[in-house]
Design a protein around this motif. Structure first.
Motif, PDB file in Angstrom:
ATOM      1  N   ARG A 142      25.661  -3.912  36.486  1.00 19.13           N
ATOM      2  CA  ARG A 142      24.260  -3.758  36.886  1.00 19.13           C
ATOM      3  C   ARG A 142      24.176  -3.394  38.383  1.00 19.13           C
ATOM      4  NH1 ARG A 142      19.281  -5.291  34.824  1.00 19.13           N
ATOM      5  NH2 ARG A 142      17.656  -5.497  36.417  1.00 19.13           N
ATOM      6  N   CYS A 149      25.083   0.187  38.874  1.00 13.77           N
ATOM      7  CA  CYS A 149      24.026   1.096  38.424  1.00 13.77           C
ATOM      8  C   CYS A 149      22.885   1.153  39.426  1.00 13.77           C
ATOM      9  CB  CYS A 149      23.485   0.643  37.061  1.00 13.77           C
ATOM     10  SG  CYS A 149      24.641   0.817  35.695  1.00 13.77           S
ATOM     11  N   ILE A 204      28.368   4.897  33.901  1.00 12.70           N
ATOM     12  CA  ILE A 204      29.308   4.152  34.739  1.00 12.70           C
ATOM     13  C   ILE A 204      30.613   3.991  33.976  1.00 12.70           C
ATOM     14  CG2 ILE A 204      29.842   1.879  35.707  1.00 12.70           C
ATOM     15  CD1 ILE A 204      27.935   3.261  37.449  1.00 12.70           C
ATOM     16  N   TYR A 253      23.081   4.311  31.227  1.00 15.90           N
ATOM     17  CA  TYR A 253      21.887   3.534  31.552  1.00 15.90           C
ATOM     18  C   TYR A 253      20.679   4.444  31.777  1.00 15.90           C
ATOM     19  CZ  TYR A 253      22.786   4.954  36.401  1.00 15.90           C
ATOM     20  OH  TYR A 253      22.996   5.684  37.543  1.00 15.90           O
TER      21      TYR A 253
END
Length: 283
Positions: A278, A281, A212, A178
């Motif tokens: 998400r 992260c 991740i 990301y």
């Protein structure tokens, strides 16, 4: 007429086989799954039969687009019953005496079309019986002074019905990278033209990136849209308790047919996984 007779004969033979399966070999009475012993138990003489757990039959299937498009149903040994009230469709064994819906209380009728279903790989069996459920409900409702009479009458033991709720379960290994803008808040003290002081929150923004790696193990997706969300959201199952599926667990109980199919569940679980990734992260 000959074809109709053959169909009739097949139906009779099916119900005869089911009746034999759940008749006590000791006294001939009906047998039901007993939550306390986790066995089939005769309602008259108490004779018990072990339900075999075959661990190698609890299979995690690889999910590909080909499987999603070509998944096949299997032969079942039960009858589809449809609620006249909410439309829930459940599977019951041939000897079942269940006549009312566990969701809305309306009557069951034999479904006009017998449903083709994917037979489960596993089941989490009931751990308490009707008497224990009745006693728990009685104690709970006793302290609800303002509860309506209809709610209080529901604890009658003959109205308690066990229903197996369908779920899909998914595993996935996710490796993701990301890039994002990170921010750190800080406060400053400002003074206006009148000399009054106040604080402002400001943010220092910076570029951030990373990766991740996460394994989703047995993410559960409810395959029923009949259960009230306020109740279903409270349900929590430990998949370590899963036993290999056997129709024996249905004897004396019902099993709701899934109303959320595999494709719909796959879309839902991907959305849930994305939300989890998400959040990881953002930490």
């Amino acid at each position: 007429m000959d074809s109709e007779f053959k169909i009739y004969k097949k139906v009779v033979e099916y119900f005869m086989d089911m009746a034999k399966k759940y008749c006590c070999e000791n006294c001939g009475s009906s047998m039901e799954f007993d939550a306390l012993s986790q066995k089939l138990k005769c309602l008259s003489c108490g004779y018990e039969i072990e339900i075999k757990h075959e661990e190698d039959k609890v299979i995690e299937h690889e999910l590909t687009q080909h499987i999603l498009d070509n998944i096949k149903v299997e032969e079942k040994h039960s009858s589809s019953m449809e609620c006249e009230g909410c439309g829930a469709i459940v599977e019951v064994d041939a000897a079942s005496v269940a006549t009312t819906c566990g969701y809305c209380g309306a009557n069951y009728v034999l479904a006009s079309k017998q449903m083709d279903v994917i037979i489960p790989d596993g089941v989490i069996s009931f751990k308490i019986d009707k008497e224990q459920a009745h006693e728990s409900y009685r104690k709970w409702i006793k302290g609800r002074w303002l509860a309506p009479k209809e709610l209080k009458s529901l604890y009658q033991i003959d109205k308690i019905q066990g229903i197996y709720i369908p779920y899909w379960t998914f595993d996935a290994r996710v490796d993701a990278s990301y890039k994002a803008m990170g921010g750190k808040d800080y406060t400053v003290v400002k003074e206006d033209k009148n000399g009054n002081k106040h604080t402002e929150t400001r943010t220092n923004w910076y570029h951030t990136s990373g990766s991740i790696s996460y394994f989703f193990d047995d993410m559960l997706i409810k395959a029923s849209n009949k259960l009230n969300p306020n109740l279903s959201n409270l349900l929590d199952y430990d998949t370590k308790d899963v036993l290999s599926y056997s129709p024996d667990y249905m004897s004396g109980h019902c099993m709701e047919i899934y109303s959320v199919d595999l494709k719909e569940a796959h879309i839902e679980v991907k959305k849930n996984m994305k939300q989890t990734i998400r959040r990881l992260c953002e930490r």
